[in-house]
Design a protein around this motif. Structure first.
Motif, PDB file in Angstrom:
ATOM      1  N   GLY A 178     -14.893  82.518  35.105  1.00  0.00           N
ATOM      2  CA  GLY A 178     -15.643  82.399  36.358  1.00  0.00           C
ATOM      3  C   GLY A 178     -14.728  82.017  37.519  1.00  0.00           C
ATOM      4  O   GLY A 178     -14.791  82.608  38.594  1.00  0.00           O
ATOM      5  N   ALA A 179     -13.839  81.049  37.276  1.00  0.00           N
ATOM      6  CA  ALA A 179     -12.901  80.605  38.321  1.00  0.00           C
ATOM      7  C   ALA A 179     -11.924  81.718  38.680  1.00  0.00           C
ATOM      8  O   ALA A 179     -11.649  81.966  39.862  1.00  0.00           O
ATOM      9  CB  ALA A 179     -12.142  79.362  37.847  1.00  0.00           C
ATOM     10  N   ALA A 180     -11.408  82.421  37.666  1.00  0.00           N
ATOM     11  CA  ALA A 180     -10.467  83.517  37.913  1.00  0.00           C
ATOM     12  C   ALA A 180     -11.143  84.646  38.693  1.00  0.00           C
ATOM     13  O   ALA A 180     -10.547  85.225  39.606  1.00  0.00           O
ATOM     14  CB  ALA A 180      -9.903  84.041  36.589  1.00  0.00           C
ATOM     15  N   LEU A 181     -12.401  84.936  38.351  1.00  0.00           N
ATOM     16  CA  LEU A 181     -13.141  85.996  39.050  1.00  0.00           C
ATOM     17  C   LEU A 181     -13.392  85.634  40.510  1.00  0.00           C
ATOM     18  O   LEU A 181     -13.270  86.485  41.392  1.00  0.00           O
ATOM     19  CB  LEU A 181     -14.469  86.284  38.341  1.00  0.00           C
ATOM     20  CG  LEU A 181     -14.369  87.162  37.093  1.00  0.00           C
ATOM     21  CD1 LEU A 181     -15.675  87.158  36.320  1.00  0.00           C
ATOM     22  CD2 LEU A 181     -13.971  88.591  37.469  1.00  0.00           C
ATOM     23  N   ARG A 182     -13.721  84.366  40.773  1.00  0.00           N
ATOM     24  CA  ARG A 182     -13.923  83.943  42.164  1.00  0.00           C
ATOM     25  C   ARG A 182     -12.611  84.087  42.949  1.00  0.00           C
ATOM     26  O   ARG A 182     -12.595  84.549  44.092  1.00  0.00           O
ATOM     27  CB  ARG A 182     -14.454  82.501  42.231  1.00  0.00           C
ATOM     28  CG  ARG A 182     -15.925  82.397  41.819  1.00  0.00           C
ATOM     29  CD  ARG A 182     -16.506  81.026  42.060  1.00  0.00           C
ATOM     30  NE  ARG A 182     -15.964  80.001  41.178  1.00  0.00           N
ATOM     31  CZ  ARG A 182     -16.385  79.790  39.915  1.00  0.00           C
ATOM     32  NH1 ARG A 182     -17.356  80.542  39.394  1.00  0.00           N
ATOM     33  NH2 ARG A 182     -15.861  78.834  39.185  1.00  0.00           N
ATOM     34  N   ASN A 183     -11.491  83.717  42.303  1.00  0.00           N
ATOM     35  CA  ASN A 183     -10.180  83.821  42.948  1.00  0.00           C
ATOM     36  C   ASN A 183      -9.806  85.267  43.251  1.00  0.00           C
ATOM     37  O   ASN A 183      -9.364  85.585  44.352  1.00  0.00           O
ATOM     38  CB  ASN A 183      -9.083  83.195  42.061  1.00  0.00           C
ATOM     39  CG  ASN A 183      -9.160  81.682  42.022  1.00  0.00           C
ATOM     40  OD1 ASN A 183      -9.793  81.069  42.872  1.00  0.00           O
ATOM     41  ND2 ASN A 183      -8.526  81.080  41.039  1.00  0.00           N
ATOM     42  N   ILE A 184      -9.987  86.152  42.269  1.00  0.00           N
ATOM     43  CA  ILE A 184      -9.594  87.558  42.473  1.00  0.00           C
ATOM     44  C   ILE A 184     -10.523  88.238  43.476  1.00  0.00           C
ATOM     45  O   ILE A 184     -10.083  89.067  44.278  1.00  0.00           O
ATOM     46  CB  ILE A 184      -9.508  88.350  41.140  1.00  0.00           C
ATOM     47  CG1 ILE A 184      -8.606  89.602  41.310  1.00  0.00           C
ATOM     48  CG2 ILE A 184     -10.864  88.816  40.648  1.00  0.00           C
ATOM     49  CD1 ILE A 184      -7.197  89.431  40.892  1.00  0.00           C
ATOM     50  N   ALA A 185     -11.810  87.873  43.476  1.00  0.00           N
ATOM     51  CA  ALA A 185     -12.766  88.468  44.419  1.00  0.00           C
ATOM     52  C   ALA A 185     -12.354  88.141  45.853  1.00  0.00           C
ATOM     53  O   ALA A 185     -12.392  89.007  46.740  1.00  0.00           O
ATOM     54  CB  ALA A 185     -14.180  87.959  44.141  1.00  0.00           C
ATOM     55  N   GLU A 186     -11.913  86.900  46.064  1.00  0.00           N
ATOM     56  CA  GLU A 186     -11.468  86.468  47.394  1.00  0.00           C
ATOM     57  C   GLU A 186     -10.220  87.259  47.825  1.00  0.00           C
ATOM     58  O   GLU A 186     -10.127  87.747  48.953  1.00  0.00           O
ATOM     59  CB  GLU A 186     -11.154  84.963  47.332  1.00  0.00           C
ATOM     60  CG  GLU A 186     -11.141  84.272  48.668  1.00  0.00           C
ATOM     61  CD  GLU A 186     -10.962  82.765  48.503  1.00  0.00           C
ATOM     62  OE1 GLU A 186      -9.988  82.251  49.061  1.00  0.00           O
ATOM     63  OE2 GLU A 186     -11.784  82.130  47.807  1.00  0.00           O
ATOM     64  N   LYS A 187      -9.265  87.405  46.899  1.00  0.00           N
ATOM     65  CA  LYS A 187      -8.026  88.136  47.207  1.00  0.00           C
ATOM     66  C   LYS A 187      -8.306  89.628  47.444  1.00  0.00           C
ATOM     67  O   LYS A 187      -7.734  90.239  48.348  1.00  0.00           O
ATOM     68  CB  LYS A 187      -7.008  87.963  46.080  1.00  0.00           C
ATOM     69  CG  LYS A 187      -6.446  86.547  45.995  1.00  0.00           C
ATOM     70  CD  LYS A 187      -5.422  86.418  44.868  1.00  0.00           C
ATOM     71  CE  LYS A 187      -4.806  85.029  44.848  1.00  0.00           C
ATOM     72  NZ  LYS A 187      -3.781  84.903  43.786  1.00  0.00           N
ATOM     73  N   LEU A 188      -9.188  90.204  46.628  1.00  0.00           N
ATOM     74  CA  LEU A 188      -9.519  91.625  46.785  1.00  0.00           C
ATOM     75  C   LEU A 188     -10.253  91.894  48.096  1.00  0.00           C
ATOM     76  O   LEU A 188     -10.049  92.934  48.724  1.00  0.00           O
ATOM     77  CB  LEU A 188     -10.372  92.116  45.610  1.00  0.00           C
ATOM     78  CG  LEU A 188      -9.626  92.435  44.317  1.00  0.00           C
ATOM     79  CD1 LEU A 188     -10.614  92.713  43.179  1.00  0.00           C
ATOM     80  CD2 LEU A 188      -8.684  93.630  44.491  1.00  0.00           C
ATOM     81  N   ALA A 189     -11.080  90.955  48.516  1.00  0.00           N
ATOM     82  CA  ALA A 189     -11.820  91.112  49.783  1.00  0.00           C
ATOM     83  C   ALA A 189     -10.836  91.287  50.928  1.00  0.00           C
ATOM     84  O   ALA A 189     -11.005  92.174  51.786  1.00  0.00           O
ATOM     85  CB  ALA A 189     -12.727  89.910  50.019  1.00  0.00           C
ATOM     86  N   GLY A 190      -9.791  90.475  50.946  1.00  0.00           N
ATOM     87  CA  GLY A 190      -8.764  90.586  51.987  1.00  0.00           C
ATOM     88  C   GLY A 190      -7.958  91.875  51.844  1.00  0.00           C
ATOM     89  O   GLY A 190      -7.684  92.564  52.828  1.00  0.00           O
ATOM     90  N   TYR A 191      -7.631  92.216  50.617  1.00  0.00           N
ATOM     91  CA  TYR A 191      -6.811  93.400  50.330  1.00  0.00           C
ATOM     92  C   TYR A 191      -7.520  94.699  50.710  1.00  0.00           C
ATOM     93  O   TYR A 191      -6.906  95.621  51.232  1.00  0.00           O
ATOM     94  CB  TYR A 191      -6.457  93.407  48.841  1.00  0.00           C
ATOM     95  CG  TYR A 191      -5.755  94.666  48.370  1.00  0.00           C
ATOM     96  CD1 TYR A 191      -4.409  94.885  48.652  1.00  0.00           C
ATOM     97  CD2 TYR A 191      -6.430  95.637  47.624  1.00  0.00           C
ATOM     98  CE1 TYR A 191      -3.763  96.035  48.214  1.00  0.00           C
ATOM     99  CE2 TYR A 191      -5.796  96.792  47.186  1.00  0.00           C
ATOM    100  CZ  TYR A 191      -4.452  96.969  47.485  1.00  0.00           C
ATOM    101  OH  TYR A 191      -3.815  98.112  47.066  1.00  0.00           O
ATOM    102  N   LEU A 192      -8.818  94.751  50.467  1.00  0.00           N
ATOM    103  CA  LEU A 192      -9.572  96.001  50.689  1.00  0.00           C
ATOM    104  C   LEU A 192      -9.989  96.222  52.138  1.00  0.00           C
ATOM    105  O   LEU A 192     -10.511  97.269  52.479  1.00  0.00           O
ATOM    106  CB  LEU A 192     -10.809  96.028  49.776  1.00  0.00           C
ATOM    107  CG  LEU A 192     -10.524  96.128  48.274  1.00  0.00           C
ATOM    108  CD1 LEU A 192     -11.789  95.877  47.479  1.00  0.00           C
ATOM    109  CD2 LEU A 192      -9.913  97.476  47.913  1.00  0.00           C
ATOM    110  N   GLN A 193      -9.781  95.218  52.990  1.00  0.00           N
ATOM    111  CA  GLN A 193     -10.202  95.340  54.397  1.00  0.00           C
ATOM    112  C   GLN A 193      -9.333  96.336  55.166  1.00  0.00           C
ATOM    113  O   GLN A 193      -8.139  96.365  55.004  1.00  0.00           O
ATOM    114  CB  GLN A 193     -10.153  93.976  55.086  1.00  0.00           C
ATOM    115  CG  GLN A 193     -11.459  93.256  54.921  1.00  0.00           C
ATOM    116  CD  GLN A 193     -11.455  91.898  55.616  1.00  0.00           C
ATOM    117  OE1 GLN A 193     -10.446  91.441  56.113  1.00  0.00           O
ATOM    118  NE2 GLN A 193     -12.610  91.253  55.634  1.00  0.00           N
TER     119      GLN A 193
END
Length: 198
Positions: A183-198
């Motif tokens: 759960g913690a890893a998924l929250r971390n990657i989701a945050e990083k991907l949000a920035g990356y995909l913008q």
């Protein structure tokens, strides 16, 4: 809309990852949907290496962006064992019960205060142009001398969370997702991907 292959045929894991990334402009695809894809050889020395091996392998095999995870249990008194061998600690075809039995045998005589452990999850995202993003999550606890609880899987019945006074097998799935390593890893990657995909 970015298509991301999840390096797993486990429907439960794919659904969990899809739920964590649902707010992003992505379409999640399971390896199972892609037919006969060869299996990656996970021969890394740690979770990070294995997650990257899988993500790179499946990105190359499918021609799509890929998200892979590797996770397991690290017990301090055993020098970090079972680590990358968590799923096959008692042998290649070991059951959860056999892995738990081996862990308890190896911890026989180890004092309660020295039975500290953590679940660690590393997620690796590799894009079609080989750009890479990694994230990890950790859940700290202790290994009990006997199993408790009927929920969860793997080492959950032995993994005790002092702050909750319960094992991971004694709490609800929803509660587990808020404190778990994945759960913690998924929250971390989701945050990083949000920035990356913008």
């Amino acid at each position: 809309m970015k298509e991301i292959v999840i390096a797993s045929k486990n429907a439960g894991k794919v659904a969990e990852i899809a739920a964590a990334l649902q707010h992003l402009p992505v379409r999640i695809v399971s390896l199972a949907e892609l037919g006969d894809v060869p299996e990656a050889v996970e021969n890394g020395a740690d979770f990070s290496e294995n997650a990257l091996i899988k993500a790179r392998f499946y990105a190359a095999s499918t021609g799509k962006a890929c998200l892979a995870d590797d996770s397991g249990l690290e017990v301090d008194a055993l020098g970090g064992e079972p680590g990358v061998y968590s799923a096959r600690y008692a042998g290649e075809t070991a059951t959860d019960a056999q892995n738990n039995a081996k862990l308890l045998t190896k911890l026989k005589g180890v004092a309660d205060e020295k039975r500290t452990a953590r679940f660690r999850c590393v997620l690796a995202f590799v894009d079609t142009d080989k750009q890479t993003i990694t994230a990890q999550g950790v859940c700290e606890g202790e290994i009990l001398a006997a199993a408790r609880g009927a929920g969860g899987f793997g080492y959950d019945p032995l993994f005790y969370i002092p702050a909750l006074g319960q094992t991971l097998a004694e709490i609800s799935i929803a509660e587990k997702n808020t404190i778990s390593h994945r759960g913690a890893a998924l929250r971390n990657i989701a945050e990083k991907l949000a920035g990356y995909l913008q």
